[in-house]
Write a protein that holds these residues in place. Sequence first.
Motif, PDB file in Angstrom:
ATOM      1  N   PRO A  84      -1.181   5.410  -5.092  1.00 39.08           N
ATOM      2  CA  PRO A  84      -0.662   5.756  -4.187  1.00 39.08           C
ATOM      3  C   PRO A  84      -1.018   5.165  -2.280  1.00 39.08           C
ATOM      4  N   ASN A  85      -0.209   4.977  -1.639  1.00 40.68           N
ATOM      5  CA  ASN A  85      -0.456   4.474  -0.204  1.00 40.68           C
ATOM      6  C   ASN A  85      -0.898   5.661   0.634  1.00 40.68           C
ATOM      7  N   PRO A  86      -2.310   5.612   1.207  1.00 40.10           N
ATOM      8  CA  PRO A  86      -2.773   6.803   1.723  1.00 40.10           C
ATOM      9  C   PRO A  86      -2.089   7.101   3.229  1.00 40.10           C
ATOM     10  N   ARG A  87      -1.313   5.971   3.682  1.00 41.85           N
ATOM     11  CA  ARG A  87      -0.805   5.857   4.888  1.00 41.85           C
ATOM     12  C   ARG A  87      -1.712   6.419   6.048  1.00 41.85           C
ATOM     13  N   HIS A  88      -2.864   5.928   6.346  1.00 44.66           N
ATOM     14  CA  HIS A  88      -3.738   6.501   7.261  1.00 44.66           C
ATOM     15  C   HIS A  88      -3.250   6.363   8.700  1.00 44.66           C
ATOM     16  N   GLY A  89      -2.497   5.172   8.858  1.00 47.55           N
ATOM     17  CA  GLY A  89      -1.921   5.026  10.453  1.00 47.55           C
ATOM     18  C   GLY A  89      -0.873   5.673  10.787  1.00 47.55           C
ATOM     19  N   ARG A  90      -0.068   6.228   9.591  1.00 48.96           N
ATOM     20  CA  ARG A  90       1.091   7.209   9.926  1.00 48.96           C
ATOM     21  C   ARG A  90       0.510   8.652  10.159  1.00 48.96           C
ATOM     22  N   ARG A  91      -0.514   8.945   9.589  1.00 48.74           N
ATOM     23  CA  ARG A  91      -1.074  10.086   9.595  1.00 48.74           C
ATOM     24  C   ARG A  91      -1.747  10.401  11.265  1.00 48.74           C
ATOM     25  N   ALA A  92      -2.463   9.166  11.723  1.00 45.83           N
ATOM     26  CA  ALA A  92      -2.919   9.121  13.123  1.00 45.83           C
ATOM     27  C   ALA A  92      -2.010   8.780  14.099  1.00 45.83           C
ATOM     28  N   ALA A  93      -0.719   8.963  13.790  1.00 46.48           N
ATOM     29  CA  ALA A  93       0.272   8.091  14.709  1.00 46.48           C
ATOM     30  C   ALA A  93       0.435   9.014  16.037  1.00 46.48           C
ATOM     31  N   ALA A  94       0.280  10.335  15.652  1.00 43.63           N
ATOM     32  CA  ALA A  94       0.941  11.441  16.878  1.00 43.63           C
ATOM     33  C   ALA A  94      -0.427  11.315  17.739  1.00 43.63           C
ATOM     34  N   ARG A  95      -1.597  11.539  17.286  1.00 42.53           N
ATOM     35  CA  ARG A  95      -2.952  11.489  17.996  1.00 42.53           C
ATOM     36  C   ARG A  95      -3.010  10.232  18.749  1.00 42.53           C
ATOM     37  N   LEU A  96      -2.399   8.863  18.175  1.00 45.09           N
ATOM     38  CA  LEU A  96      -2.593   7.797  18.673  1.00 45.09           C
ATOM     39  C   LEU A  96      -1.481   7.603  19.949  1.00 45.09           C
TER      40      LEU A  96
END
Length: 217
Positions: A84-96
């Motif tokens: 599976p794709n971990p989607r690290h960028g999507r997880r940190a999108a709100a904080r970024l």
Amino acid sequence: MGCHPARPRHTGPPARRRHIKVNPHRSVVGKVKTVSAKREGRRWYVVLTAEQHQPEPLPTTGSVVGIDLGIASFLTDSNGAFVPNPRHGRRAAARLLAAQQALSRFPRVRRDKRTANHRRAVEKVTELHRKVRRQRLDHAHKTALGLVRAHDFIAHEDLRIRSMVKAPPRNPTPKHRADSCPTGPPRRPVSTARSTMPDGGCSSRSSPARLKAPVGK
């Protein structure tokens, strides 16, 4: 050839040598040949290059696998398994987003003209980007290491991402251990020509299959 002015020599007392504590990533094996320091924000990294003897080859498993990188899934192999794709960028999108909005309130000035709050806002955005980048690299390295240990031969698609999309790919290509380690299994890139056909391009067709839309759109 251009002429560069000579730098003034240091005429003061010699710098005192001292020991600096570091957090080792792993133990150093072999004879250290070069040492270099790298700075990222407020963090410093020490990069060591060591020379060692030929390592022992990995035990054979008798397994052959083909892999295909994707967007919905990070990786799909010929056995039908998905990573599976971990989607690290999507997880940190709100904080970024919050950090970038806070940074946008400060005017664009030179680095030496920034206030303390401005510098902290810049460091916050830099730290979030650094964390996402390191998470992606860590996931790619661990996935590639698992493939190398489990299979004797690995085939992958010889895909040219830059010729298909304008933006860079979201997922970094796993750095295969066989590229730098002679003990890893051999790998072979497979051409992408006629790879989108249902039968893999084995039957005769009048025209090659074409993608209707760029990948990732």
